[in-house]
Design a protein around this motif. Structure first.
Motif, PDB file in Angstrom:
ATOM      1  N   VAL A 152       0.874  -1.190   0.000  1.00 35.03           N
ATOM      2  CA  VAL A 152       0.000   0.000   0.000  1.00 35.03           C
ATOM      3  C   VAL A 152       0.905   1.232   0.000  1.00 35.03           C
ATOM      4  CG1 VAL A 152      -2.075  -1.019   1.007  1.00 35.03           C
ATOM      5  CG2 VAL A 152      -0.213  -0.319   2.523  1.00 35.03           C
ATOM      6  N   TRP A 153       1.917   1.198  -0.824  1.00 36.90           N
ATOM      7  CA  TRP A 153       3.076   2.079  -0.741  1.00 36.90           C
ATOM      8  C   TRP A 153       2.729   3.567  -0.756  1.00 36.90           C
ATOM      9  CZ3 TRP A 153       7.806   1.701   0.886  1.00 36.90           C
ATOM     10  CH2 TRP A 153       8.778   2.609   0.484  1.00 36.90           C
ATOM     11  N   TYR A 156       0.795   4.618   2.356  1.00 36.75           N
ATOM     12  CA  TYR A 156       1.625   4.462   3.550  1.00 36.75           C
ATOM     13  C   TYR A 156       2.687   5.558   3.612  1.00 36.75           C
ATOM     14  CZ  TYR A 156       3.604   1.874   7.460  1.00 36.75           C
ATOM     15  OH  TYR A 156       4.027   1.508   8.722  1.00 36.75           O
ATOM     16  N   LEU A 157       3.322   5.805   2.484  1.00 40.18           N
ATOM     17  CA  LEU A 157       4.356   6.841   2.436  1.00 40.18           C
ATOM     18  C   LEU A 157       3.760   8.215   2.707  1.00 40.18           C
ATOM     19  CD1 LEU A 157       7.393   7.167   1.821  1.00 40.18           C
ATOM     20  CD2 LEU A 157       6.785   7.539  -0.570  1.00 40.18           C
ATOM     21  N   ASP A 158       2.567   8.445   2.215  1.00 43.91           N
ATOM     22  CA  ASP A 158       1.904   9.727   2.447  1.00 43.91           C
ATOM     23  C   ASP A 158       1.596   9.932   3.928  1.00 43.91           C
ATOM     24  OD1 ASP A 158       0.540  12.156   1.431  1.00 43.91           O
ATOM     25  OD2 ASP A 158      -1.252  11.149   2.193  1.00 43.91           O
ATOM     26  N   ILE A 159       1.221   8.859   4.623  1.00 42.64           N
ATOM     27  CA  ILE A 159       0.849   8.963   6.041  1.00 42.64           C
ATOM     28  C   ILE A 159       2.078   9.026   6.937  1.00 42.64           C
ATOM     29  CG2 ILE A 159      -0.283   7.751   7.964  1.00 42.64           C
ATOM     30  CD1 ILE A 159      -2.239   6.599   5.865  1.00 42.64           C
ATOM     31  N   TYR A 160       3.044   8.134   6.702  1.00 43.48           N
ATOM     32  CA  TYR A 160       4.146   7.946   7.652  1.00 43.48           C
ATOM     33  C   TYR A 160       5.486   8.500   7.173  1.00 43.48           C
ATOM     34  CZ  TYR A 160       0.938   4.928  10.203  1.00 43.48           C
ATOM     35  OH  TYR A 160      -0.140   4.438  10.912  1.00 43.48           O
ATOM     36  N   ILE A 313      10.748  -4.961  -9.707  1.00 44.75           N
ATOM     37  CA  ILE A 313      10.473  -6.401  -9.793  1.00 44.75           C
ATOM     38  C   ILE A 313       9.145  -6.731  -9.110  1.00 44.75           C
ATOM     39  CG2 ILE A 313      11.295  -8.697  -9.142  1.00 44.75           C
ATOM     40  CD1 ILE A 313      14.165  -7.506  -9.329  1.00 44.75           C
ATOM     41  N   TYR A 314       9.076  -6.547  -7.806  1.00 53.00           N
ATOM     42  CA  TYR A 314       7.841  -6.838  -7.067  1.00 53.00           C
ATOM     43  C   TYR A 314       7.000  -5.565  -7.047  1.00 53.00           C
ATOM     44  CZ  TYR A 314       4.888  -9.269  -3.679  1.00 53.00           C
ATOM     45  OH  TYR A 314       3.840  -9.907  -3.053  1.00 53.00           O
ATOM     46  N   PRO A 315       5.754  -5.612  -7.529  1.00 50.51           N
ATOM     47  CA  PRO A 315       4.978  -4.379  -7.706  1.00 50.51           C
ATOM     48  C   PRO A 315       4.556  -3.738  -6.391  1.00 50.51           C
ATOM     49  CG  PRO A 315       3.612  -6.294  -8.122  1.00 50.51           C
ATOM     50  CD  PRO A 315       5.011  -6.808  -7.938  1.00 50.51           C
ATOM     51  N   ALA A 316       4.649  -2.437  -6.343  1.00 51.19           N
ATOM     52  CA  ALA A 316       4.127  -1.682  -5.208  1.00 51.19           C
ATOM     53  C   ALA A 316       2.610  -1.543  -5.343  1.00 51.19           C
ATOM     54  CB  ALA A 316       4.775  -0.304  -5.145  1.00 51.19           C
ATOM     55  N   ASN A 317       1.964  -1.239  -4.211  1.00 48.16           N
ATOM     56  CA  ASN A 317       0.524  -0.912  -4.189  1.00 48.16           C
ATOM     57  C   ASN A 317      -0.368  -2.066  -4.633  1.00 48.16           C
ATOM     58  OD1 ASN A 317       0.769   1.928  -3.379  1.00 48.16           O
ATOM     59  ND2 ASN A 317       1.700   2.211  -5.394  1.00 48.16           N
ATOM     60  N   SER A 318       0.103  -3.305  -4.534  1.00 50.88           N
ATOM     61  CA  SER A 318      -0.687  -4.421  -5.047  1.00 50.88           C
ATOM     62  C   SER A 318      -1.909  -4.733  -4.182  1.00 50.88           C
ATOM     63  CB  SER A 318       0.187  -5.675  -5.178  1.00 50.88           C
ATOM     64  OG  SER A 318       0.596  -6.136  -3.907  1.00 50.88           O
ATOM     65  N   MET A 319      -1.978  -4.151  -2.973  1.00 53.12           N
ATOM     66  CA  MET A 319      -3.141  -4.361  -2.110  1.00 53.12           C
ATOM     67  C   MET A 319      -3.900  -3.065  -1.870  1.00 53.12           C
ATOM     68  SD  MET A 319      -1.712  -7.015   0.757  1.00 53.12           S
ATOM     69  CE  MET A 319      -0.922  -8.540   0.293  1.00 53.12           C
ATOM     70  N   ALA A 320      -3.607  -2.058  -2.656  1.00 51.04           N
ATOM     71  CA  ALA A 320      -4.197  -0.741  -2.413  1.00 51.04           C
ATOM     72  C   ALA A 320      -5.716  -0.752  -2.539  1.00 51.04           C
ATOM     73  CB  ALA A 320      -3.603   0.275  -3.377  1.00 51.04           C
ATOM     74  N   ALA A 321      -6.243  -1.650  -3.372  1.00 50.07           N
ATOM     75  CA  ALA A 321      -7.690  -1.689  -3.577  1.00 50.07           C
ATOM     76  C   ALA A 321      -8.424  -2.449  -2.476  1.00 50.07           C
ATOM     77  CB  ALA A 321      -8.005  -2.312  -4.929  1.00 50.07           C
ATOM     78  N   GLY A 322      -7.678  -3.167  -1.616  1.00 48.41           N
ATOM     79  CA  GLY A 322      -8.298  -3.920  -0.526  1.00 48.41           C
ATOM     80  C   GLY A 322      -8.933  -5.214  -1.012  1.00 48.41           C
TER      81      GLY A 322
END
Length: 346
Positions: A152-153, A156-160, A313-322
């Motif tokens: 949830v990059w 997460y980065l925006d918050i923390y 390689i490993y995609p960021a934000n892959s769980m962003a949609a829940g």
């Protein structure tokens, strides 16, 4: 920079404890009863260890999974409900009271909920200081079967901020950072923590241990040498109440100094034998000395940034949609393998 009140020499303990897993119970109340029992035992265990080691034992590191075990078939929502702590959970308060009573920094690892990400949980490496306050919260970035901040990059980065992704606690016993379990195999994580000032890397883990030096064993020495930092690695003394044989992850808790020397190591079973001296003054002299061994000063990080930025390689934000199920993890790894093939890496 060090705090003016820093204690330059003290003893650290990698405390090897058995995990009583919560997988076989169904309700959160049953799981919390198991967790509360583990915490109730901890206070006397630490007190007894310090009575043997001495009052200068100021840092105690607990193993990964010590509180709950790990999910085995539970969905993300089920595990979050049954086995995860809230960010202000009373159990953290109880652990903080132990740290306060013993006058220690207490480090551990727990699964944790975050109200900003209600459908997920994270694996949290924490440090509680002698006042009982949490001074470090590091959520694991690399995990095979659990959500991480990278999934949830952007949010997460925006918050923390980057400080919350690679946190370093500047304390009276030096600059503390943490990685969990097989994250010790990812040199970039420890390197980023070093670049933020980390001097002591805390490593709660649960891993196979034996006479042969396994990849994690080599990685612990490598992370210590290449970052010129102490590594305090606490392994489990087995995990009970799961179908996996209890002693499969048991033994080898250790302390490694900034030169890669193993200062203390224990065998199998619950143990307080893995303790050793942390000499911050010696570490800082070593880091400041011009020498071929001073790898920090020889880093040419800008030489690597272009290739890294071109090699996602490993995609960021892959769980962003829940709404993610556990099948997501294997599916995403397959996508990463396809990407590696496209890049010509494999």
């Amino acid at each position: 920079m060090a705090s003016p009140s820093t204690s330059n020499t003290f003893t650290a303990l990698a405390m090897q404890l058995k995990s009583e897993a919560v997988n076989r119970v169904r309700t959160s109340s049953e799981a919390r009863a198991i967790m509360e029992d583990a915490i109730a035992k901890l206070g006397p265990q630490i007190a007894a260890a310090r009575a043997f080691i001495g009052a200068d034992c100021r840092l105690v590191v607990l193993p990964e999974y010590w509180l709950t075990g790990f999910p085995m078939g539970e969905s993300i929502i089920e595990w979050g409900t049954k086995a995860c702590l809230t960010m202000d959970d009373p159990m953290y308060g109880t652990l903080g009271a132990i740290a306060q009573k013993q006058g220690i920094f207490l480090a551990g690892n727990a699964y944790e909920l975050d109200p900003n990400f209600p459908d997920l949980y994270f694996q949290n490496c924490f440090v509680l200081d002698p006042s009982g306050d949490m001074v470090l919260r590091y959520r694991r970035i690399n995990s095979m079967y659990a959500p991480t901040p990278h999934d949830v990059w952007d949010k997460y980065l925006d918050i923390y901020g980057i400080e919350g992704i690679f946190p370093v606690a500047k304390t009276a016993i030096g600059n503390l950072a943490a990685v969990a379990s097989d994250e010790i195999l990812f040199p970039e994580v420890a390197r980023c923590l070093m670049l933020r000032g980390a001097e002591i890397l805390l490593h709660p883990t649960s891993e196979v241990y034996g006479n042969a030096r396994a990849p994690k064993e080599a990685a612990k020495v490598s992370r210590a040498v290449e970052n010129m930092m102490y590594v305090v690695s606490a392994n489990t003394a087995g995990i009970a109440n799961t179908p996996i044989l209890e002693a499969s992850v048991d033994g080898g808790s250790k302390i490694i100094d900034y030169r890669g020397l193993v200062l203390a190591e224990t065998g199998s079973g619950e143990s307080m034998a893995a303790y050793g001296d942390i000499d911050l003054e010696a570490l800082r002299r070593y880091r400041q000395r011009p020498s071929i061994k001073n790898l920090l000063s020889r880093q040419r990080l800008d030489a690597y940034t272009t290739l890294y930025s071109q090699s996602s390689i490993y995609p960021a934000n892959s769980m962003a949609a829940g709404g993610v199920e556990r099948s997501h993890f294997i599916a995403t790894q397959k996508t990463a393998l396809e990407r590696l093939t496209q890049l010509g890496v494999i």
